[in-house]
Motif scaffolding. Sequence first.
Motif, PDB file in Angstrom:
ATOM      1  N   LEU A 242       0.829  -1.251   0.055  1.00 56.74           N
ATOM      2  CA  LEU A 242      -0.018  -0.058  -0.098  1.00 56.74           C
ATOM      3  C   LEU A 242       0.827   1.253  -0.028  1.00 56.74           C
ATOM      4  O   LEU A 242       2.056   1.297   0.730  1.00 56.74           O
ATOM      5  CB  LEU A 242      -0.815  -0.058   1.211  1.00 56.74           C
ATOM      6  N   ASP A 243       0.446   2.195  -0.570  1.00 57.87           N
ATOM      7  CA  ASP A 243       0.865   3.570  -0.467  1.00 57.87           C
ATOM      8  C   ASP A 243       0.669   4.420   0.831  1.00 57.87           C
ATOM      9  O   ASP A 243      -0.579   4.725   1.342  1.00 57.87           O
ATOM     10  CB  ASP A 243       0.298   4.372  -1.662  1.00 57.87           C
ATOM     11  N   THR A 244       1.417   4.436   1.571  1.00 55.39           N
ATOM     12  CA  THR A 244       1.381   4.903   2.848  1.00 55.39           C
ATOM     13  C   THR A 244       1.580   6.449   3.008  1.00 55.39           C
ATOM     14  O   THR A 244       1.632   6.975   4.086  1.00 55.39           O
ATOM     15  CB  THR A 244       2.475   4.203   4.000  1.00 55.39           C
ATOM     16  N   THR A 245       1.783   6.957   1.890  1.00 55.14           N
ATOM     17  CA  THR A 245       1.951   8.517   1.735  1.00 55.14           C
ATOM     18  C   THR A 245       0.868   9.295   2.556  1.00 55.14           C
ATOM     19  O   THR A 245       1.158  10.080   3.495  1.00 55.14           O
ATOM     20  CB  THR A 245       2.130   9.276   0.372  1.00 55.14           C
ATOM     21  N   PRO A 246      -0.413   8.836   2.464  1.00 51.24           N
ATOM     22  CA  PRO A 246      -1.200   9.768   3.242  1.00 51.24           C
ATOM     23  C   PRO A 246      -0.902   9.709   4.801  1.00 51.24           C
ATOM     24  O   PRO A 246      -1.219  10.928   5.388  1.00 51.24           O
ATOM     25  CB  PRO A 246      -2.870   9.135   2.774  1.00 51.24           C
ATOM     26  N   LEU A 247      -0.662   8.660   5.374  1.00 47.03           N
ATOM     27  CA  LEU A 247      -0.338   8.380   6.805  1.00 47.03           C
ATOM     28  C   LEU A 247       0.838   9.144   7.245  1.00 47.03           C
ATOM     29  O   LEU A 247       0.643  10.076   8.046  1.00 47.03           O
ATOM     30  CB  LEU A 247      -0.252   6.857   7.132  1.00 47.03           C
ATOM     31  N   LEU A 248       1.814   9.321   6.181  1.00 43.60           N
ATOM     32  CA  LEU A 248       2.946   9.794   6.534  1.00 43.60           C
ATOM     33  C   LEU A 248       2.830  11.473   6.486  1.00 43.60           C
ATOM     34  O   LEU A 248       3.218  12.323   7.186  1.00 43.60           O
ATOM     35  CB  LEU A 248       4.073   9.342   5.624  1.00 43.60           C
ATOM     36  N   THR A 249       2.033  11.653   5.674  1.00 44.04           N
ATOM     37  CA  THR A 249       1.627  13.407   5.351  1.00 44.04           C
ATOM     38  C   THR A 249       0.971  13.859   6.538  1.00 44.04           C
ATOM     39  O   THR A 249       1.318  14.882   7.067  1.00 44.04           O
ATOM     40  CB  THR A 249       0.939  13.452   4.048  1.00 44.04           C
ATOM     41  N   ALA A 250      -0.093  12.974   7.025  1.00 41.37           N
ATOM     42  CA  ALA A 250      -0.926  13.412   8.060  1.00 41.37           C
ATOM     43  C   ALA A 250      -0.252  13.615   9.460  1.00 41.37           C
ATOM     44  O   ALA A 250      -0.229  14.481  10.175  1.00 41.37           O
ATOM     45  CB  ALA A 250      -1.985  12.683   8.293  1.00 41.37           C
ATOM     46  N   VAL A 251       0.727  12.355   9.494  1.00 46.48           N
ATOM     47  CA  VAL A 251       1.537  12.491  10.886  1.00 46.48           C
ATOM     48  C   VAL A 251       2.556  13.617  10.826  1.00 46.48           C
ATOM     49  O   VAL A 251       2.755  14.287  11.892  1.00 46.48           O
ATOM     50  CB  VAL A 251       2.082  10.933  10.955  1.00 46.48           C
ATOM     51  N   GLU A 252       3.109  13.717   9.958  1.00 47.89           N
ATOM     52  CA  GLU A 252       4.093  14.861   9.883  1.00 47.89           C
ATOM     53  C   GLU A 252       3.517  16.333   9.809  1.00 47.89           C
ATOM     54  O   GLU A 252       3.969  17.163  10.517  1.00 47.89           O
ATOM     55  CB  GLU A 252       4.742  14.699   8.437  1.00 47.89           C
ATOM     56  N   ARG A 253       2.422  16.401   9.177  1.00 52.42           N
ATOM     57  CA  ARG A 253       1.664  17.703   9.614  1.00 52.42           C
ATOM     58  C   ARG A 253       1.301  18.178  10.755  1.00 52.42           C
ATOM     59  O   ARG A 253       1.373  19.073  11.502  1.00 52.42           O
ATOM     60  CB  ARG A 253       0.467  17.812   8.608  1.00 52.42           C
ATOM     61  N   LEU A 254       0.903  16.951  11.599  1.00 51.63           N
ATOM     62  CA  LEU A 254       0.549  17.385  13.040  1.00 51.63           C
ATOM     63  C   LEU A 254       1.686  17.360  13.889  1.00 51.63           C
ATOM     64  O   LEU A 254       1.628  18.250  14.893  1.00 51.63           O
ATOM     65  CB  LEU A 254      -0.506  15.926  13.524  1.00 51.63           C
ATOM     66  N   ALA A 255       2.638  16.539  13.535  1.00 51.44           N
ATOM     67  CA  ALA A 255       4.068  16.701  14.564  1.00 51.44           C
ATOM     68  C   ALA A 255       4.788  18.045  14.216  1.00 51.44           C
ATOM     69  O   ALA A 255       4.958  18.525  15.432  1.00 51.44           O
ATOM     70  CB  ALA A 255       4.814  15.555  14.176  1.00 51.44           C
ATOM     71  N   ASP A 256       4.753  18.454  13.047  1.00 51.98           N
ATOM     72  CA  ASP A 256       4.904  19.992  12.790  1.00 51.98           C
ATOM     73  C   ASP A 256       4.116  20.926  13.562  1.00 51.98           C
ATOM     74  O   ASP A 256       4.770  21.765  14.218  1.00 51.98           O
ATOM     75  CB  ASP A 256       5.036  20.394  11.323  1.00 51.98           C
ATOM     76  N   ARG A 257       2.754  20.706  13.528  1.00 47.80           N
ATOM     77  CA  ARG A 257       1.915  21.608  14.148  1.00 47.80           C
ATOM     78  C   ARG A 257       2.345  21.686  15.719  1.00 47.80           C
ATOM     79  O   ARG A 257       2.231  22.704  16.421  1.00 47.80           O
ATOM     80  CB  ARG A 257       0.630  21.317  14.054  1.00 47.80           C
ATOM     81  N   LEU A 258       2.367  20.327  16.369  1.00 49.67           N
ATOM     82  CA  LEU A 258       2.644  20.176  17.802  1.00 49.67           C
ATOM     83  C   LEU A 258       4.173  20.880  17.932  1.00 49.67           C
ATOM     84  O   LEU A 258       4.112  21.383  19.119  1.00 49.67           O
ATOM     85  CB  LEU A 258       2.450  18.902  18.172  1.00 49.67           C
ATOM     86  N   ARG A 259       4.872  20.927  17.215  1.00 54.68           N
ATOM     87  CA  ARG A 259       6.228  21.382  17.323  1.00 54.68           C
ATOM     88  C   ARG A 259       6.203  23.123  17.447  1.00 54.68           C
ATOM     89  O   ARG A 259       6.956  23.605  18.245  1.00 54.68           O
ATOM     90  CB  ARG A 259       7.363  21.019  16.319  1.00 54.68           C
ATOM     91  N   THR A 260       5.238  23.675  16.802  1.00 51.75           N
ATOM     92  CA  THR A 260       5.256  25.186  16.964  1.00 51.75           C
ATOM     93  C   THR A 260       3.940  25.461  17.960  1.00 51.75           C
ATOM     94  O   THR A 260       3.825  26.769  17.920  1.00 51.75           O
ATOM     95  CB  THR A 260       4.867  25.427  15.487  1.00 51.75           C
TER      96      THR A 260
END
Length: 103
Positions: free
Chosen positions: A2-20
């Motif tokens: 499976l293409d896991t890009t949607p999961l990786l994108t969503a996780v990175e977006r939220l992680a970046d948001r939490l960092r800031t």
Amino acid sequence: MLDTTPLLTAVERLADRLRTTPESRLRQGAAASGLALARELALRAQRLEFPGREPLEIPDAGMFAVADQLAVAGRDLALVVGTAPSGELDEAVALVEATEKQC
């Protein structure tokens, strides 16, 4: 696989948001939500990778570590979910998106 890009994108977006996210907002529940999500993603990854083994829980390393814990748990899940039924991937993405709305 499976293409896991949607999961990786969503996780990175939220992680970046939490960092800031300001400390006050982290204390108001954003960090707790992020940690709960990281723990859930890690639990799902372990169940897929090591069925029958008791999963380990991500420790609470403090509110400033939550973003990194989430990023690691998300990547771990993406590695194993790529070979799992597609429903697992969809559920994980939905969990991340729901938590992002809470934060």
